[in-house]
Write a protein that holds these residues in place. Structure first.
Motif, PDB file in Angstrom:
ATOM      1  N   ALA A   1       0.856  -1.182   0.000  1.00 59.99           N
ATOM      2  CA  ALA A   1       0.000   0.000   0.000  1.00 59.99           C
ATOM      3  C   ALA A   1       0.893   1.233   0.000  1.00 59.99           C
ATOM      4  CB  ALA A   1      -0.913   0.021   1.223  1.00 59.99           C
ATOM      5  N   LEU A   2       0.463   2.267  -0.697  1.00 54.07           N
ATOM      6  CA  LEU A   2       1.190   3.525  -0.746  1.00 54.07           C
ATOM      7  C   LEU A   2       0.223   4.630  -0.345  1.00 54.07           C
ATOM      8  CD1 LEU A   2       4.146   4.170  -1.728  1.00 54.07           C
ATOM      9  CD2 LEU A   2       3.115   5.024  -3.836  1.00 54.07           C
ATOM     10  N   LEU A   3       0.567   5.418   0.658  1.00 53.34           N
ATOM     11  CA  LEU A   3      -0.344   6.407   1.229  1.00 53.34           C
ATOM     12  C   LEU A   3      -0.231   7.765   0.535  1.00 53.34           C
ATOM     13  CD1 LEU A   3       0.191   5.640   5.033  1.00 53.34           C
ATOM     14  CD2 LEU A   3      -1.624   4.778   3.521  1.00 53.34           C
ATOM     15  N   PHE A   4      -1.389   8.411   0.352  1.00 51.62           N
ATOM     16  CA  PHE A   4      -1.456   9.744  -0.248  1.00 51.62           C
ATOM     17  C   PHE A   4      -2.355  10.625   0.612  1.00 51.62           C
ATOM     18  CE2 PHE A   4      -0.050   7.158  -3.718  1.00 51.62           C
ATOM     19  CZ  PHE A   4       0.736   7.982  -4.507  1.00 51.62           C
ATOM     20  N   ASN A   5      -2.261  11.944   0.378  1.00 49.91           N
ATOM     21  CA  ASN A   5      -3.043  12.889   1.171  1.00 49.91           C
ATOM     22  C   ASN A   5      -4.472  13.059   0.668  1.00 49.91           C
ATOM     23  OD1 ASN A   5      -1.145  13.680   3.199  1.00 49.91           O
ATOM     24  ND2 ASN A   5      -0.005  14.765   1.619  1.00 49.91           N
TER      25      ASN A   5
ATOM     26  N   ASP B   1     -11.204   2.520  -8.660  1.00 47.85           N
ATOM     27  CA  ASP B   1     -11.303   3.553  -7.623  1.00 47.85           C
ATOM     28  C   ASP B   1     -12.543   3.228  -6.798  1.00 47.85           C
ATOM     29  OD1 ASP B   1     -11.778   5.765  -6.065  1.00 47.85           O
ATOM     30  OD2 ASP B   1     -11.638   7.226  -7.688  1.00 47.85           O
ATOM     31  N   ASP B   2     -12.328   2.788  -5.564  1.00 47.72           N
ATOM     32  CA  ASP B   2     -13.458   2.339  -4.742  1.00 47.72           C
ATOM     33  C   ASP B   2     -13.757   3.310  -3.610  1.00 47.72           C
ATOM     34  OD1 ASP B   2     -15.510   0.503  -4.498  1.00 47.72           O
ATOM     35  OD2 ASP B   2     -14.468  -0.681  -2.993  1.00 47.72           O
ATOM     36  N   ALA B   3     -13.677   4.592  -3.911  1.00 44.45           N
ATOM     37  CA  ALA B   3     -13.897   5.622  -2.901  1.00 44.45           C
ATOM     38  C   ALA B   3     -15.214   5.441  -2.154  1.00 44.45           C
ATOM     39  CB  ALA B   3     -13.854   7.001  -3.549  1.00 44.45           C
ATOM     40  N   HIS B   4     -16.287   5.098  -2.889  1.00 41.61           N
ATOM     41  CA  HIS B   4     -17.616   5.036  -2.280  1.00 41.61           C
ATOM     42  C   HIS B   4     -18.074   3.607  -1.989  1.00 41.61           C
ATOM     43  CE1 HIS B   4     -18.478   9.345  -2.835  1.00 41.61           C
ATOM     44  NE2 HIS B   4     -17.707   9.211  -3.899  1.00 41.61           N
ATOM     45  N   GLY B   5     -17.222   2.631  -2.254  1.00 41.63           N
ATOM     46  CA  GLY B   5     -17.583   1.246  -1.968  1.00 41.63           C
ATOM     47  C   GLY B   5     -16.865   0.665  -0.780  1.00 41.63           C
ATOM     48  N   ILE B   6     -15.627   1.125  -0.550  1.00 41.63           N
ATOM     49  CA  ILE B   6     -14.840   0.580   0.549  1.00 41.63           C
ATOM     50  C   ILE B   6     -15.506   0.906   1.885  1.00 41.63           C
ATOM     51  CG2 ILE B   6     -13.358   2.619   0.829  1.00 41.63           C
ATOM     52  CD1 ILE B   6     -12.144  -1.028   0.908  1.00 41.63           C
ATOM     53  N   GLY B   7     -15.579  -0.086   2.746  1.00 42.49           N
ATOM     54  CA  GLY B   7     -16.220   0.082   4.044  1.00 42.49           C
ATOM     55  C   GLY B   7     -17.699  -0.227   4.032  1.00 42.49           C
ATOM     56  N   VAL B   8     -18.338  -0.064   2.870  1.00 45.77           N
ATOM     57  CA  VAL B   8     -19.793  -0.200   2.759  1.00 45.77           C
ATOM     58  C   VAL B   8     -20.186  -1.559   2.205  1.00 45.77           C
ATOM     59  CG1 VAL B   8     -21.839   0.723   1.602  1.00 45.77           C
ATOM     60  CG2 VAL B   8     -20.114   2.290   2.514  1.00 45.77           C
TER      61      VAL B   8
ATOM     62  N   THR C   1      -9.956   5.338  -0.579  1.00 41.16           N
ATOM     63  CA  THR C   1      -9.910   6.683  -0.010  1.00 41.16           C
ATOM     64  C   THR C   1     -10.509   6.686   1.398  1.00 41.16           C
ATOM     65  OG1 THR C   1     -12.017   7.367  -0.957  1.00 41.16           O
ATOM     66  CG2 THR C   1     -10.072   7.727  -2.293  1.00 41.16           C
ATOM     67  N   PHE C   2     -10.010   7.602   2.201  1.00 40.49           N
ATOM     68  CA  PHE C   2     -10.385   7.655   3.618  1.00 40.49           C
ATOM     69  C   PHE C   2     -11.354   8.784   3.931  1.00 40.49           C
ATOM     70  CE2 PHE C   2      -5.715   6.294   3.781  1.00 40.49           C
ATOM     71  CZ  PHE C   2      -6.025   4.950   3.659  1.00 40.49           C
ATOM     72  N   GLY C   3     -11.857   9.477   2.919  1.00 42.46           N
ATOM     73  CA  GLY C   3     -12.719  10.626   3.144  1.00 42.46           C
ATOM     74  C   GLY C   3     -14.200  10.312   3.151  1.00 42.46           C
ATOM     75  N   LYS C   4     -14.554   9.042   2.982  1.00 47.07           N
ATOM     76  CA  LYS C   4     -15.964   8.658   2.954  1.00 47.07           C
ATOM     77  C   LYS C   4     -16.271   7.771   4.157  1.00 47.07           C
ATOM     78  CE  LYS C   4     -15.487  10.438  -1.251  1.00 47.07           C
ATOM     79  NZ  LYS C   4     -14.216  11.022  -1.748  1.00 47.07           N
ATOM     80  N   ALA C   5     -16.319   6.460   3.952  1.00 42.09           N
ATOM     81  CA  ALA C   5     -16.705   5.556   5.038  1.00 42.09           C
ATOM     82  C   ALA C   5     -15.728   5.579   6.208  1.00 42.09           C
ATOM     83  CB  ALA C   5     -16.844   4.130   4.508  1.00 42.09           C
TER      84      ALA C   5
ATOM     85  N   ALA D   1      -5.753   8.747   1.223  1.00 38.38           N
ATOM     86  CA  ALA D   1      -6.017   7.626   0.327  1.00 38.38           C
ATOM     87  C   ALA D   1      -4.830   6.681   0.321  1.00 38.38           C
ATOM     88  CB  ALA D   1      -6.285   8.128  -1.090  1.00 38.38           C
ATOM     89  N   ALA D   2      -5.066   5.502  -0.241  1.00 43.92           N
ATOM     90  CA  ALA D   2      -3.993   4.520  -0.421  1.00 43.92           C
ATOM     91  C   ALA D   2      -4.124   3.875  -1.782  1.00 43.92           C
ATOM     92  CB  ALA D   2      -4.038   3.457   0.672  1.00 43.92           C
ATOM     93  N   VAL D   3      -2.988   3.614  -2.402  1.00 42.97           N
ATOM     94  CA  VAL D   3      -2.923   2.816  -3.629  1.00 42.97           C
ATOM     95  C   VAL D   3      -2.526   1.410  -3.224  1.00 42.97           C
ATOM     96  CG1 VAL D   3      -1.788   2.490  -5.849  1.00 42.97           C
ATOM     97  CG2 VAL D   3      -2.299   4.806  -5.044  1.00 42.97           C
TER      98      VAL D   3
END
Length: 392
Positions: free
Chosen positions: A106-110, A209-216, A238-242, A248-250
């Motif tokens: 995993a590679l972390l981003f802002n 890109d699973d911004a709105h699926g991860i966690g849900v 991405t960490f800005g939703k769920a 975010a992470a790649v």
């Protein structure tokens, strides 16, 4: 700015056009409290417009973890990851993400924006062909347009168009397919199993890109790919939703991780996220994995919403917390949003260019912060608006 410059008049003209088209947007300050928004005039609204699907943004355990992280690591990372900005907290977060999601690295981003652009700018070269779903996020589209690769867009969720496009570009050095797991404005799912199959058959790489699926979605909230039974070559989390936070992470192979570490300018030249944030995000991963009740509650809220509005074609039925009410023209949508606001409900008022012309909509989102009564009241109000009774 020089008096002879044409820039001020151009700015004024563009702003005036936005106002005339009803597309002008502005920033407002809110206080968030228990699923409610409180504005500068102390008006309180039930919040049906955010992306805090699992209700973690104000979760006491997550707040406590961030406070603990501040005590342990201080306020900031002080440098980019390749200098001295990478800490044990970052390392632990990456490890927990890999163990949870089944990737080597995993590679972390802002932000998700920078993560998406870093991958596209770094991996694709002149002669490569990038295929994107027509409804992909602006960060993906902008990166595709600006990259050295040739970008081709395929009709939304259209497997046949993607397959024929890949076959037509069989001689390209590399073919790269990007789709979202859950589309943010429509709330629908990508047919990931079919897309993965087409990519394998055509020897193309797949990024989701699973911004709105991860966690849900998926077991333990592993997201859209787990839900579809596939693993892409690259997954954007991405960490800005769920997650209720930001960043975010790649998720990728060890080789791609090493490559991005060398060549991803968004990673190399950006200050690393605060280690306290990474520490809190590790706690968020733990909560998401074990608290299945949050996903169960979202399902219950979703069922109630659609039950009340089942007879109205404007309401798009989805399996996700994103519930679009497509009203078409901007004026009709803004009028409906104002009626909901007057009744104490704050919903997303989405208009072009975020969505295509004549598809302006209320973007209603569900969260575990809401109750069944809250959702029932909102759905009933939406129903009355659609039926022309705005005073109910």
């Amino acid at each position: 700015m020089s008096e002879s410059s044409r820039l001020p008049s151009r700015i004024a003209q563009k702003l005036a056009e936005r106002q005339q088209q009803g597309l002008h947007r502005s920033v407002r300050a809110f206080h968030h409290q228990d699923g409610k928004l409180i504005d500068e005039h102390n008006n309180t609204y039930l919040n049906f417009s955010g992306n805090d699907y699992l209700g973690l943004a104000n979760d006491p355990a997550l707040i406590s973890a961030w406070q603990d992280g501040l005590s342990l690591y201080g306020a900031g990372s002080t440098a980019s990851p390749l200098v001295t900005g990478f800490s044990h907290a970052h390392q632990a977060l990456e490890a927990s993400l890999c163990e949870w999601l089944g990737f080597d690295k995993a590679l972390l981003f802002n932000s998700g924006f920078s993560a998406n652009q870093a991958v596209i700018f770094s991996l694709l070269e002149k002669g490569d062909v990038l295929f994107q779903d027509k409804l992909n996020h602006a960060s993906l589209m902008e990166a595709g347009i600006l990259s050295e690769a040739t970008m081709l867009r395929f009709l939304h969720n259209n497997i046949a168009k993607l397959d024929s496009g890949l076959k037509n570009q069989a001689d390209a050095p590399s073919r790269f397919v990007i789709t979202e797991g859950v589309f943010s404005m429509d709330g629908d799912l990508s047919p990931l199993a079919d897309i993965a199959s087409v990519c394998r058959a055509n020897e193309a790489c797949l990024m989701v890109d699973d911004a709105h699926g991860i966690g849900v979605l998926g077991k333990e909230g592993r997201g859209s790919c787990d839900n579809a039974g596939i693993q892409p070559d690259i997954l954007i989390v991405t960490f800005g939703k769920a997650f209720g936070m930001m960043g975010a992470a790649v998720m990728c192979s060890a080789q791609v991780h090493d490559y991005l570490t060398q060549f991803a300018r968004h990673y190399v030249y950006s200050t690393a996220m605060p280690p306290a944030q990474a520490y809190a995000l590790s706690k968020a991963v733990s909560i998401i994995r074990k608290d299945n009740w949050r996903r169960e509650k979202l399902h219950e809220l979703s069922s109630r919403f659609h039950r009340v509005l089942s007879e109205h074609h404007e309401v798009v039925e989805t399996q996700t917390p994103i519930k679009p009410v497509v009203l078409g023209d901007v004026t009709t949508m803004l009028t409906a949003a104002e009626h909901l606001k007057s009744a104490g409900f704050w919903t997303g008022a989405i208009r072009p260019p975020t969505v295509p012309p004549n598809s302006s909509r209320l973007r209603i989102t569900l969260s575990v912060n809401q109750t069944l009564d809250d959702v029932n009241a909102l759905a009933r109000k939406v129903r009355h608006i659609l039926e022309g009774d705005r005073h109910e």
